[in-house]
Design an enzyme around this catalytic site. Structure first.
Site, PDB file in Angstrom:
ATOM      1  N   CYS A  79       0.844  -1.203   0.000  1.00 37.84           N
ATOM      2  CA  CYS A  79       0.000   0.000   0.000  1.00 37.84           C
ATOM      3  C   CYS A  79       0.881   1.256   0.000  1.00 37.84           C
ATOM      4  CB  CYS A  79      -0.916  -0.016   1.222  1.00 37.84           C
ATOM      5  SG  CYS A  79      -1.850   1.501   1.472  1.00 37.84           S
ATOM      6  N   CYS A  82      -0.077   3.982   2.489  1.00 36.00           N
ATOM      7  CA  CYS A  82       0.299   3.586   3.843  1.00 36.00           C
ATOM      8  C   CYS A  82       1.741   4.000   4.145  1.00 36.00           C
ATOM      9  CB  CYS A  82       0.164   2.075   4.027  1.00 36.00           C
ATOM     10  SG  CYS A  82      -1.512   1.433   3.840  1.00 36.00           S
TER      11      CYS A  82
END
Length: 324
Positions: A79, A82
């Site tokens: 991700c 993230c």
């Protein structure tokens, strides 16, 4: 994914005062244990960010949330947002110096936790305060938004649950036992404890009186205001027939007392917007004393939810429009 603001307060928890007392008691037990072991209970800044899995979630998040708000960062290695958000959260965890604990959850390795929190996409950030899960935001948020959300979270933890955070010692060895700092006893702690004990025993009248006793001496005591509003709400719905209340409200839309009784039930069931909307609509349909009666009950329900809740803020605006 664009950031999406989410309500911090979740559904109304009518046991919030009891939860606050239990949180304080657990924090006291942790401090007492640290004292028996000859330590200060201080932790290292490195211990403010922890990795959590499903096996340790109850211990590392739920139990710790009785001492300090726990922010959960749901992330994954693949991700990209993230990778932008997580370092900011980690830096702020250290900067906030024990006012919250950051728990990182790898969703690839902990699918069950992801499902339990109802997460549809990452990054997603939640908090747990005194065992209650609160959605914070989803998506890559800016630092200013994150700080604002964390400030509100810390305030909720302190004011509603007495969570004053962890003691951080820069020289402490990582992995040390955490504990909340000592909090001097307040002048009304005994009366507040009596109110909680009355709630626990089902003595709602006693709880109401105990909270009123605190407010007589300290009219600005937020814990007593919240406790009184909740105890009075519980007292009003005690013993009522929910089905009959809802039938009356549906059959008698112009009946002020029927709508007020239904709004109480809505709030007890966690349907905050329904409760507020019902009473605002009733304000629009009424005049004179009836309108004032509905308005006063709506203000009481605002106290139950809390003045900083976004739903209360929105409902206050709607009430003003209805009145003027």
């Amino acid at each position: 994914m664009q950031p999406r603001n989410m309500s911090m307060s979740g559904v109304v928890d009518l046991a919030a005062v009891k939860a606050a007392q239990e949180a304080k008691a657990k924090a006291e037990q942790a401090r007492a244990q640290a004292a028996r072991e000859g330590g200060t209970g201080a932790i290292s800044p490195a211990d403010l960010v922890i990795d959590v899995d499903e096996a340790g979630f109850e211990r590392d998040v739920l139990q710790r949330s009785a001492e300090v708000p726990v922010v959960i960062d749901f992330w994954a290695e693949w991700c990209e947002p993230c990778k932008q958000l997580s370092p900011v959260l980690e830096r702020l965890a250290v900067e906030y110096n024990g006012r919250f604990l950051l728990a990182k959850v790898d969703v690839d390795a902990n699918q069950m936790l992801m499902q339990q929190f109802g997460i549809q996409g990452i990054p997603a950030v939640f908090a747990v305060v005194a065992g209650q899960a609160l959605p914070l935001f989803q998506g890559a948020a800016g630092e200013a938004q994150i700080r604002q959300t964390l400030d509100q979270l810390v305030q909720v933890g302190e004011q509603r649950f007495g969570l004053t955070g962890l003691t951080v010692d820069p020289e402490a060895v990582p992995g040390g036992a955490p504990a909340a700092p000592e909090r001097p006893a307040g002048p009304h702690d005994g009366l507040l404890e009596a109110a909680v004990q009355a709630l626990d025993s089902g003595d709602l009248s006693g709880a109401v009186q105990a909270y009123k006793n605190v407010l007589n001496e300290d009219p600005g005591n937020e814990e007593a205001k919240l406790g009184l509003a909740q105890a009075e709400l519980l007292q009003r719905v005690q013993g009522v027939d929910p089905q009959q209340v809802r039938r009356d409200a549906a059959d008698k839309p112009a009946d002020v007392q029927a709508q007020i009784a239904a709004a109480d039930l809505d709030l007890v069931g966690g349907h905050v917007d329904d409760a507020f909307g019902r009473l605002i609509e009733t304000v629009q349909r009424t005049v004179g004393d009836d309108r004032d009666t509905v308005r006063m009950r709506l203000l009481e329900l605002f106290e139950v939810v809390g003045p900083d809740d976004p739903r209360v803020i929105a409902a206050r605006r709607a009430l003003a429009r209805a009145l003027f």
